[in-house]
Design a protein around this motif. Structure first.
Motif, PDB file in Angstrom:
ATOM      1  N   HIS A 129     129.945 100.761  98.368  1.00  0.00           N
ATOM      2  CA  HIS A 129     130.010 101.665  97.223  1.00  0.00           C
ATOM      3  C   HIS A 129     130.625 103.002  97.604  1.00  0.00           C
ATOM      4  CE1 HIS A 129     127.173  99.232  94.727  1.00  0.00           C
ATOM      5  NE2 HIS A 129     126.783  98.833  95.930  1.00  0.00           N
ATOM      6  N   VAL A 173     130.085 107.054  96.413  1.00  0.00           N
ATOM      7  CA  VAL A 173     129.222 108.003  95.716  1.00  0.00           C
ATOM      8  C   VAL A 173     129.773 109.387  95.998  1.00  0.00           C
ATOM      9  CG1 VAL A 173     126.872 108.909  95.477  1.00  0.00           C
ATOM     10  CG2 VAL A 173     127.216 106.482  96.021  1.00  0.00           C
ATOM     11  N   LEU A 200     129.575 113.847  95.551  1.00  0.00           N
ATOM     12  CA  LEU A 200     128.748 115.036  95.371  1.00  0.00           C
ATOM     13  C   LEU A 200     129.675 116.182  95.008  1.00  0.00           C
ATOM     14  CD1 LEU A 200     125.951 116.395  95.612  1.00  0.00           C
ATOM     15  CD2 LEU A 200     126.527 116.895  98.005  1.00  0.00           C
ATOM     16  N   LEU A 230     124.443 114.046  93.183  1.00  0.00           N
ATOM     17  CA  LEU A 230     125.122 112.823  93.567  1.00  0.00           C
ATOM     18  C   LEU A 230     125.471 112.004  92.323  1.00  0.00           C
ATOM     19  CD1 LEU A 230     122.911 111.637  96.574  1.00  0.00           C
ATOM     20  CD2 LEU A 230     125.210 112.629  96.695  1.00  0.00           C
ATOM     21  N   GLU A 231     126.632 111.366  92.365  1.00  0.00           N
ATOM     22  CA  GLU A 231     127.056 110.506  91.264  1.00  0.00           C
ATOM     23  C   GLU A 231     127.633 109.229  91.831  1.00  0.00           C
ATOM     24  OE1 GLU A 231     130.436 111.857  89.014  1.00  0.00           O
ATOM     25  OE2 GLU A 231     130.072 110.457  87.360  1.00  0.00           O
ATOM     26  N   TRP A 232     127.071 108.094  91.437  1.00  0.00           N
ATOM     27  CA  TRP A 232     127.651 106.805  91.816  1.00  0.00           C
ATOM     28  C   TRP A 232     129.015 106.689  91.159  1.00  0.00           C
ATOM     29  CZ3 TRP A 232     129.023 102.523  88.793  1.00  0.00           C
ATOM     30  CH2 TRP A 232     129.371 101.375  89.514  1.00  0.00           C
ATOM     31  N   GLY A 245     131.497 100.389  92.967  1.00  0.00           N
ATOM     32  CA  GLY A 245     130.968  99.446  93.937  1.00  0.00           C
ATOM     33  C   GLY A 245     131.763  98.156  93.921  1.00  0.00           C
ATOM     34  N   TYR A 254     132.400 100.448  87.931  1.00  0.00           N
ATOM     35  CA  TYR A 254     132.844 101.834  87.922  1.00  0.00           C
ATOM     36  C   TYR A 254     131.976 102.668  86.992  1.00  0.00           C
ATOM     37  CZ  TYR A 254     137.049  99.766  89.913  1.00  0.00           C
ATOM     38  OH  TYR A 254     137.928  99.080  90.716  1.00  0.00           O
ATOM     39  N   ALA A 255     131.815 103.924  87.360  1.00  0.00           N
ATOM     40  CA  ALA A 255     131.187 104.873  86.451  1.00  0.00           C
ATOM     41  C   ALA A 255     132.141 105.105  85.282  1.00  0.00           C
ATOM     42  CB  ALA A 255     130.907 106.186  87.175  1.00  0.00           C
ATOM     43  N   TYR A 301     131.398 109.985  99.436  1.00  0.00           N
ATOM     44  CA  TYR A 301     130.700 109.218 100.461  1.00  0.00           C
ATOM     45  C   TYR A 301     130.946 107.722 100.281  1.00  0.00           C
ATOM     46  CZ  TYR A 301     127.680 113.345 101.225  1.00  0.00           C
ATOM     47  OH  TYR A 301     127.182 114.589 101.500  1.00  0.00           O
TER      48      TYR A 301
END
Lengths: 120, 110
Positions: free
Chosen positions: A35, A37, A39, A45-47, A50, A60-61, A95
């Protein structure tokens, strides 16, 4: 020991593209989902995205859907994030995170991040 | 995909019990027993401290515990310690191979 090293961040103008990479070691990379993620400054934090172990499923977000693409190369133990049409609000520390095991919903190892700055 | 709601900050004295809430919807927190919590110290990578609502990875002190009721998950510190001062985030699986994260809570040890 699991080791995740992100790279590819930098300064980019709004509307341009950037490709992030994550080099993995210390585990059997193609056994695990991976994944991204992020910042953002002053935010949480935001996913972001993945991908399953075999690239069969990606997610996806909403904030990046249609602009970002996650891929992996199991032969190179590497994860990627192609970011197109970048916006100021995409500026963040990105990240790379490893899923704990097949089918797991949580992330047990993280890299140190690569910084993406979007500014004209 | 709306962010899960956490209090912006909580504080407590050493040894005190403190709880952080994480409120979502029936599409995320309430719909799955897949809530995880992460601790992040400034300049450091996030660290997993709770997974699947109430499970603790090996090496995480047992003063950390997790629970869930309806659409709200909670992280409890049973005996706050100085090293617990950090930012804490909840994450929940939200279906269709997507996840949603919380707004984050800054824990201050007085």
């Amino acid at each position: 020991e699991v080791h995740l090293v992100e790279s590819g961040g930098g300064l980019v103008q709004p509307g341009r593209s950037l490709r992030l990479s994550c080099a993995a070691s210390g585990f059997t990379f193609d056994d695990y989902a991976m994944h991204w993620v992020r910042l953002a400054p002053g935010k949480g934090l935001e996913w972001v995205s993945g991908i399953t172990w075999n690239s069969g499923t990606t997610g996806y977000a909403d904030s990046v859907k249609g602009r970002f693409t996650i891929t992996r190369d199991n032969a190179k133990n590497s994860l990627y994030l192609q970011m197109n049409s970048l916006r100021v609000e995409d500026m963040a520390l990105y990240y790379c995170a490893k899923a704990a095991h097949t089918g797991s919903s949580y992330f047990d190892s993280w890299g140190q991040g690569t910084l993406v700055t979007v500014s004209s | 995909q709306s962010a899960l709601t956490q209090p912006r900050s909580v504080s407590g004295s050493p040894g005190q019990s403190v709880t952080i809430s994480c409120t979502g919807t029936s599409s995320d927190v309430g719909g799955f027993d897949y809530v995880s919590w992460y601790q992040q110290h400034p300049g450091k990578a996030p660290k997993l401290i709770i997974y699947d609502v109430d499970k603790r990875p090996s090496g995480v002190p047992n003063r950390f515990s997790g629970s869930k009721s309806g659409n709200t998950a909670s992280l409890t510190f049973s005996g706050l310690q100085a090293e617990d001062e950090a930012d804490y985030y909840c994450f929940s699986y939200a279906g269709d191979y997507s996840w949603v994260s919380g707004t984050g809570t800054k824990v201050t040890v007085l």
